[in-house]
Design an enzyme around this catalytic site. Sequence first.
Site, PDB file in Angstrom:
ATOM      1  N   THR A 763       8.791  12.568  -0.117  1.00 52.29           N
ATOM      2  CA  THR A 763       8.589  11.696  -1.270  1.00 52.29           C
ATOM      3  C   THR A 763       7.626  10.574  -0.900  1.00 52.29           C
ATOM      4  O   THR A 763       7.449  10.240   0.270  1.00 52.29           O
ATOM      5  CB  THR A 763       9.904  11.075  -1.765  1.00 52.29           C
ATOM      6  N   SER A 786      11.701   7.115   6.793  1.00 50.02           N
ATOM      7  CA  SER A 786      10.754   7.595   5.788  1.00 50.02           C
ATOM      8  C   SER A 786      11.036   6.952   4.439  1.00 50.02           C
ATOM      9  O   SER A 786      12.087   6.347   4.218  1.00 50.02           O
ATOM     10  CB  SER A 786      10.843   9.120   5.661  1.00 50.02           C
ATOM     11  N   HIS A 787      10.087   7.108   3.526  1.00 54.89           N
ATOM     12  CA  HIS A 787      10.263   6.554   2.178  1.00 54.89           C
ATOM     13  C   HIS A 787      11.533   7.076   1.531  1.00 54.89           C
ATOM     14  O   HIS A 787      12.312   6.316   0.936  1.00 54.89           O
ATOM     15  CB  HIS A 787       9.051   6.911   1.308  1.00 54.89           C
ATOM     16  N   ALA A 788      11.775   8.375   1.638  1.00 52.96           N
ATOM     17  CA  ALA A 788      12.962   8.966   1.000  1.00 52.96           C
ATOM     18  C   ALA A 788      14.237   8.337   1.533  1.00 52.96           C
ATOM     19  O   ALA A 788      15.184   8.074   0.773  1.00 52.96           O
ATOM     20  CB  ALA A 788      12.979  10.478   1.230  1.00 52.96           C
ATOM     21  N   ILE A 791      14.581   4.526   0.211  1.00 56.33           N
ATOM     22  CA  ILE A 791      14.898   4.395  -1.214  1.00 56.33           C
ATOM     23  C   ILE A 791      16.266   5.000  -1.524  1.00 56.33           C
ATOM     24  O   ILE A 791      17.007   4.487  -2.369  1.00 56.33           O
ATOM     25  CB  ILE A 791      13.791   5.035  -2.072  1.00 56.33           C
TER      26      ILE A 791
END
Length: 831
Positions: A763, A786-788, A791
């Site tokens: 993502t 990581s972004h995933a 978030i």
Amino acid sequence: MYSVLFRQAEESSQLAGAKGMNLIKLTKHGLPVPDGFIIQTNALARFMEDNQLQETSENVEGGIISGTFSDELKDELTSSFYKLRESYRSVAVRSSSASEDLEGASFAGQYETYLNIKTEEEFLAKVKECWASFFSGRVSSYKKKMNNQIAEPLMGIVVQGLIDSEMSGVIFSRNPVTHDDRELLISASYGLGEAVVSGNVTPDTFIVNKSSFEIQKEIGAKEIYMESAAEGIAEKETSEDMRSRFCLTDEQVIELAEITKKTEDLYGYPVDIEFGIADHQIYLLQARPITTIDQDKKAAEEKRSFMITDTDMNDFWLNMESNIEGPVSPLFSSFIVPALEYGLKKSMQKFPIGVVVDEVKLYRGHIYSKNQGGQQPPSEDCGKELFPILSEHMYDIINHTYLPFYRTLDQLAQTEHTAESALEAFQKLKAFYLTAYEEHFNIVFPQILLTNKLQAMYQDIQGESENAHFYEMLTGKMNKSLETDRCLWLFSVEVQENPNLLAIFENNKPEQLQEKLEQTDEGRHFLKNVHEFLQEYGWRSVKSHDLIEQIWVENPYFALANIQNYVRNGYHFDNEFQKTKEKREKLYNEFLESIEDPGLRTEFDRYYQWTLNSANIKDDHHFYIDAMLDAKARIFLLKIGELLAENGVIQDREDLWFLYDDEVEQALLHPVSLQEKAEKRRQIFHEYELAQAPAYLGTPTKEQLKAAEEIVGAVIEDEKNTENHIFGIAASSGIATGPVKIIRDANEFSQFAPGDVLVCKMTTPLWTSLFQDAKAIITDTGGILSHAAIIAREYGIPAVLGTRTATERLRDGDIITVDGSSGKITVVSRS
């Protein structure tokens, strides 16, 4: 003799045509070819003589179609046809020119193929149409282009028993995308092979290592399939189940690979093969030289200094896919690859993080780093002077380095350039990318050092290496991604409070919203506010790192679709964010109270407050650097593209992305057409998008793999995986059960429903809007930072990342349980 069986015919292209000659060769060497016969080239000569036709005759095509067979010729051909029909329900009739499929002139698609021929009348008519195709305008033009001079019309015809293929496709014995001799590539789908050959479907792709038979695979949409009907061929839609699974088993892929290797050995050069599978039996329908591979390689994929060579493949290279999604365009690669290498090397000298990146290069359009382990761990005090002010340090760099340059780019994007001024501005942009990525890592690396220090303290206190709860103590911190989401949510609140706006958002598709809003005063006022929002928050693209995709500023569709999503699901951002913040405070206070040593408690709290203060850096630096730099660069570079299009270098300004930097610089001063080169690279780029790039290259040691996984997450599939269990990195705690929904890109966002489990490769900030609806998150790539992961923790939903295989092994509608604390995914039931 005008017709002869494959097994009895002479291997002569002058008699059988090239396609026929290849089938004769395959048959005589025992490869699995459906029975058939050749109508030899002398039959056409006899037919033209009988009908008083010459190659130079006016409308020779029409003369052949209206011509008649002599009794002798007709009797021989129909006798062979009826004998073949005794074994097959129908036949395929294919042209076989002496020029076709020979090296340097593939004539692919230039002649004719007819399937499911059952009657004598059809058969004779199609024979004449094949002959006529030799004289068609398109073939004559192609022969002229290929400098192919044929003294006499040497057109044979292949008549072959038609296999009612359940699956079919094309095999390239040398990977046509990467030109790697060690790999073969299979494109396959359901039904007869014409759907794949003609490009009417998006096939499944299988890349097979010819030594180890290791398989990489990418699922295709397989939108339709073709099958024999009472007359001709019927085209049908594939079912959802057919689309969601691979059409070939691994065993079939390996068997195809073995047959392909035998065929390649037989010819002594690379081949491509058309195949069909019926009743578990593989059949070769055609085989021919891969005629354009060397020309394509030379014209479209020139080896540049930043591309991985065969010699490089002896080293360990790590795919940077967890940071930079998918293949990158040629122009962007000219900017980003040197910038990454420069920035990493410069910053690693200041802030050693335990790994050394020697080089950054490109392979199949993907960015890889050559990593070297064994770096001395950072000293206790490395970067410590920045720890209390990391966020402030970042914003100081942004305000003094990035934002002034962005203002310059904005001005350049509004300027009408001469070739000289455009070149000067282009070179300034290239130079700034080097500066930008040095500062990028100067921001990121100290935060990594601080977080690692705090995490080591946490694990010493806990006596374990569980990470999910540690990172959940760093949630509930506002950042630019969440700030963007909150603004979009506030727009949705405005919509919900206005009946007229609400009707527009409830009753229209996302792509219709702008048009509908422009029809009312309220709608126009709303759009004005959205455009103002985009001027601040819209410097991001669908693809996180590249120049190739539209950015939000260019098209309000992306923002409006997100607003509509908030309207639909009733999500209350402020309430949910407050819950996350309270959960974080509770977790942290409980942990802090568990530390008995007052001195250790004080020291941990000090490092924790520094780390929490810097928790916005991951998303904020992405917002201002990764996303905004590429977005601002895109708008400026479109002006360069317009200038090149005006001067005939390219046809459309967006063809610019498929040129390299040096070509742009040369073309500005000395315009020559580069359109053909750009089109070829665009095609290869899309092939790269469909193919699965390796997680790493070379043969790493266990230590190298371990070091790599600490940086990017899992790079190999977990050995504990079973048919109904998949393991990955535990990235956000909690357990949830729900239906799988695989999302491959932003075009599929509208298919995602509340309560689905989001399964994807990775993502980026653009995907954040899906998290509010998701029951859980699963990715193929990415790690705990990581972004995933970040978030998912902010939204308080379970996440298992870096599975490597989830998008392949799971199917839409599968019911699964996701345990974000243990990293385990369990299939409850299959769809």
